[in-house]
Design a protein around this motif. Structure first.
Motif, PDB file in Angstrom:
ATOM      1  N   GLY A 195       4.457   1.374   5.536  1.00  0.00           N
ATOM      2  CA  GLY A 195       3.366   0.560   4.991  1.00  0.00           C
ATOM      3  C   GLY A 195       3.732  -0.904   4.823  1.00  0.00           C
ATOM      4  N   VAL A 196       4.978  -1.179   4.428  1.00  0.00           N
ATOM      5  CA  VAL A 196       5.383  -2.568   4.171  1.00  0.00           C
ATOM      6  C   VAL A 196       6.015  -3.229   5.395  1.00  0.00           C
ATOM      7  N   ASN A 197       6.517  -2.445   6.343  1.00  0.00           N
ATOM      8  CA  ASN A 197       7.199  -2.993   7.515  1.00  0.00           C
ATOM      9  C   ASN A 197       6.269  -3.925   8.295  1.00  0.00           C
ATOM     10  N   GLY A 198       6.723  -5.142   8.538  1.00  0.00           N
ATOM     11  CA  GLY A 198       5.939  -6.114   9.296  1.00  0.00           C
ATOM     12  C   GLY A 198       5.043  -7.003   8.445  1.00  0.00           C
ATOM     13  N   LYS A 199       4.937  -6.703   7.162  1.00  0.00           N
ATOM     14  CA  LYS A 199       4.101  -7.508   6.261  1.00  0.00           C
ATOM     15  C   LYS A 199       4.868  -8.743   5.809  1.00  0.00           C
ATOM     16  N   LYS A 200       4.122  -9.793   5.470  1.00  0.00           N
ATOM     17  CA  LYS A 200       4.723 -11.038   4.997  1.00  0.00           C
ATOM     18  C   LYS A 200       4.705 -11.082   3.474  1.00  0.00           C
ATOM     19  N   VAL A 201       5.612 -11.871   2.917  1.00  0.00           N
ATOM     20  CA  VAL A 201       5.632 -12.092   1.472  1.00  0.00           C
ATOM     21  C   VAL A 201       4.256 -12.633   1.062  1.00  0.00           C
ATOM     22  N   GLY A 202       3.713 -12.043   0.002  1.00  0.00           N
ATOM     23  CA  GLY A 202       2.395 -12.430  -0.482  1.00  0.00           C
ATOM     24  C   GLY A 202       1.282 -11.524   0.009  1.00  0.00           C
ATOM     25  N   GLU A 203       1.531 -10.748   1.053  1.00  0.00           N
ATOM     26  CA  GLU A 203       0.510  -9.848   1.589  1.00  0.00           C
ATOM     27  C   GLU A 203       0.489  -8.529   0.825  1.00  0.00           C
ATOM     28  N   ASP A 204      -0.654  -7.858   0.907  1.00  0.00           N
ATOM     29  CA  ASP A 204      -0.795  -6.517   0.354  1.00  0.00           C
ATOM     30  C   ASP A 204      -0.530  -5.498   1.454  1.00  0.00           C
ATOM     31  N   ALA A 205      -0.012  -4.353   1.067  1.00  0.00           N
ATOM     32  CA  ALA A 205       0.244  -3.264   2.006  1.00  0.00           C
ATOM     33  C   ALA A 205      -0.240  -1.967   1.386  1.00  0.00           C
ATOM     34  N   GLN A 206      -0.681  -1.057   2.220  1.00  0.00           N
ATOM     35  CA  GLN A 206      -1.107   0.255   1.750  1.00  0.00           C
ATOM     36  C   GLN A 206      -0.269   1.326   2.423  1.00  0.00           C
ATOM     37  N   TYR A 207      -0.094   2.408   1.697  1.00  0.00           N
ATOM     38  CA  TYR A 207       0.605   3.556   2.260  1.00  0.00           C
ATOM     39  C   TYR A 207       0.034   4.811   1.623  1.00  0.00           C
ATOM     40  N   GLU A 208       0.239   5.934   2.304  1.00  0.00           N
ATOM     41  CA  GLU A 208      -0.334   7.196   1.848  1.00  0.00           C
ATOM     42  C   GLU A 208       0.643   7.939   0.947  1.00  0.00           C
ATOM     43  N   LEU A 209       0.150   8.373  -0.207  1.00  0.00           N
ATOM     44  CA  LEU A 209       0.940   9.171  -1.147  1.00  0.00           C
ATOM     45  C   LEU A 209       0.958  10.628  -0.697  1.00  0.00           C
ATOM     46  N   PRO A 210       1.878  11.437  -1.206  1.00  0.00           N
ATOM     47  CA  PRO A 210       1.929  12.849  -0.808  1.00  0.00           C
ATOM     48  C   PRO A 210       0.622  13.608  -1.072  1.00  0.00           C
ATOM     49  N   ASN A 211      -0.162  13.157  -2.055  1.00  0.00           N
ATOM     50  CA  ASN A 211      -1.417  13.839  -2.349  1.00  0.00           C
ATOM     51  C   ASN A 211      -2.558  13.378  -1.449  1.00  0.00           C
ATOM     52  N   GLY A 212      -2.261  12.490  -0.491  1.00  0.00           N
ATOM     53  CA  GLY A 212      -3.265  12.026   0.455  1.00  0.00           C
ATOM     54  C   GLY A 212      -3.988  10.754   0.044  1.00  0.00           C
ATOM     55  N   LYS A 213      -3.800  10.323  -1.187  1.00  0.00           N
ATOM     56  CA  LYS A 213      -4.448   9.094  -1.649  1.00  0.00           C
ATOM     57  C   LYS A 213      -3.673   7.879  -1.157  1.00  0.00           C
ATOM     58  N   LEU A 214      -4.341   6.737  -1.112  1.00  0.00           N
ATOM     59  CA  LEU A 214      -3.691   5.501  -0.698  1.00  0.00           C
ATOM     60  C   LEU A 214      -3.205   4.732  -1.916  1.00  0.00           C
ATOM     61  N   ALA A 215      -2.031   4.149  -1.801  1.00  0.00           N
ATOM     62  CA  ALA A 215      -1.481   3.278  -2.841  1.00  0.00           C
ATOM     63  C   ALA A 215      -1.386   1.882  -2.250  1.00  0.00           C
ATOM     64  N   SER A 216      -1.523   0.901  -3.104  1.00  0.00           N
ATOM     65  CA  SER A 216      -1.462  -0.481  -2.651  1.00  0.00           C
ATOM     66  C   SER A 216      -0.333  -1.201  -3.375  1.00  0.00           C
ATOM     67  N   VAL A 217       0.415  -2.007  -2.633  1.00  0.00           N
ATOM     68  CA  VAL A 217       1.498  -2.803  -3.195  1.00  0.00           C
ATOM     69  C   VAL A 217       1.395  -4.219  -2.648  1.00  0.00           C
ATOM     70  N   LYS A 218       1.960  -5.158  -3.390  1.00  0.00           N
ATOM     71  CA  LYS A 218       2.027  -6.539  -2.931  1.00  0.00           C
ATOM     72  C   LYS A 218       3.488  -6.866  -2.645  1.00  0.00           C
ATOM     73  N   ILE A 219       3.741  -7.515  -1.516  1.00  0.00           N
ATOM     74  CA  ILE A 219       5.102  -7.908  -1.148  1.00  0.00           C
ATOM     75  C   ILE A 219       5.445  -9.179  -1.910  1.00  0.00           C
ATOM     76  N   LEU A 220       6.439  -9.105  -2.772  1.00  0.00           N
ATOM     77  CA  LEU A 220       6.851 -10.267  -3.572  1.00  0.00           C
ATOM     78  C   LEU A 220       8.012 -11.020  -2.951  1.00  0.00           C
ATOM     79  N   GLU A 221       8.927 -10.267  -2.299  1.00  0.00           N
ATOM     80  CA  GLU A 221      10.118 -10.893  -1.735  1.00  0.00           C
ATOM     81  C   GLU A 221      10.680 -10.028  -0.622  1.00  0.00           C
TER      82      GLU A 221
END
Length: 165
Positions: A133-159
């Motif tokens: 989910g985070v691979n290839g994202k730039k600092v400051g961008e948001d990324a999403q990835y799938e949790l084991p329960n199938g839901k999506l989680a969102s994170v922000k790349i800080l550094e």
């Protein structure tokens, strides 16, 4: 730096040398040591109730598995440079993220294969849900990835900075 795709693992020269040294040790001196332990335990008598013998044989099995893993990994390795400090998440980078926009809830980890990491930092594989989910994202961008329960989680790349062993 480690990135696995199509059975190729990208390694920095430092990581390659470290794994090569481990393989040489396990293939040489460590094999001799475990053979000596097994021989000494065998001389103690009845092997069915010999805990030292069984422990040494189990240790030998684990050691030989590691030799096979390292051999395969190094046969398919391509040696390259560590990632540049570009602010883009890539294998070999230490990444700090914030969960769900809460900049106080942060996690810092190394994006790399477990073969590359030491015990000093948590490691996520580039193939893991968070890693991909985070691979290839730039600092400051948001990324999403799938949790084991199938839901999506969102994170922000800080550094994102190159890992320094």
């Amino acid at each position: 730096m480690t990135q696995t795709s199509d059975n190729v693992t990208w390694l920095t020269q430092e990581a390659y040398d470290k794994l090569r040294s481990e393989l040489e040790y396990l293939s040489g001196p460590a094999r001799t040591e475990i053979a000596t332990k097994i021989a000494a335990a065998r001389e103690e008598g009845d092997l069915r109730e010999n805990g030292g013998y069984h422990a040494a044989k189990e240790e030998q099995g684990k050691q030989e598995l590691r030799v096979r893993q390292l051999t395969q990994l190094l046969e398919h390795a391509k040696v390259g440079e560590a990632p540049a400090e570009s602010g883009v998440v890539a294998p070999g980078m230490v990444v700090t993220i914030a969960f769900d926009g809460d900049e106080d809830d942060t996690v810092t980890f190394l994006l790399a294969s477990r073969e590359y990491a030491g015990d000093d930092i948590e490691t996520y594989s580039p193939q893991s849900p968070l890693g991909s989910g985070v691979n290839g994202k730039k600092v400051g961008e948001d990324a999403q990835y799938e949790l084991p329960n199938g839901k999506l989680a969102s994170v922000k790349i800080l550094e994102a900075t190159p890992y320094q062993a």
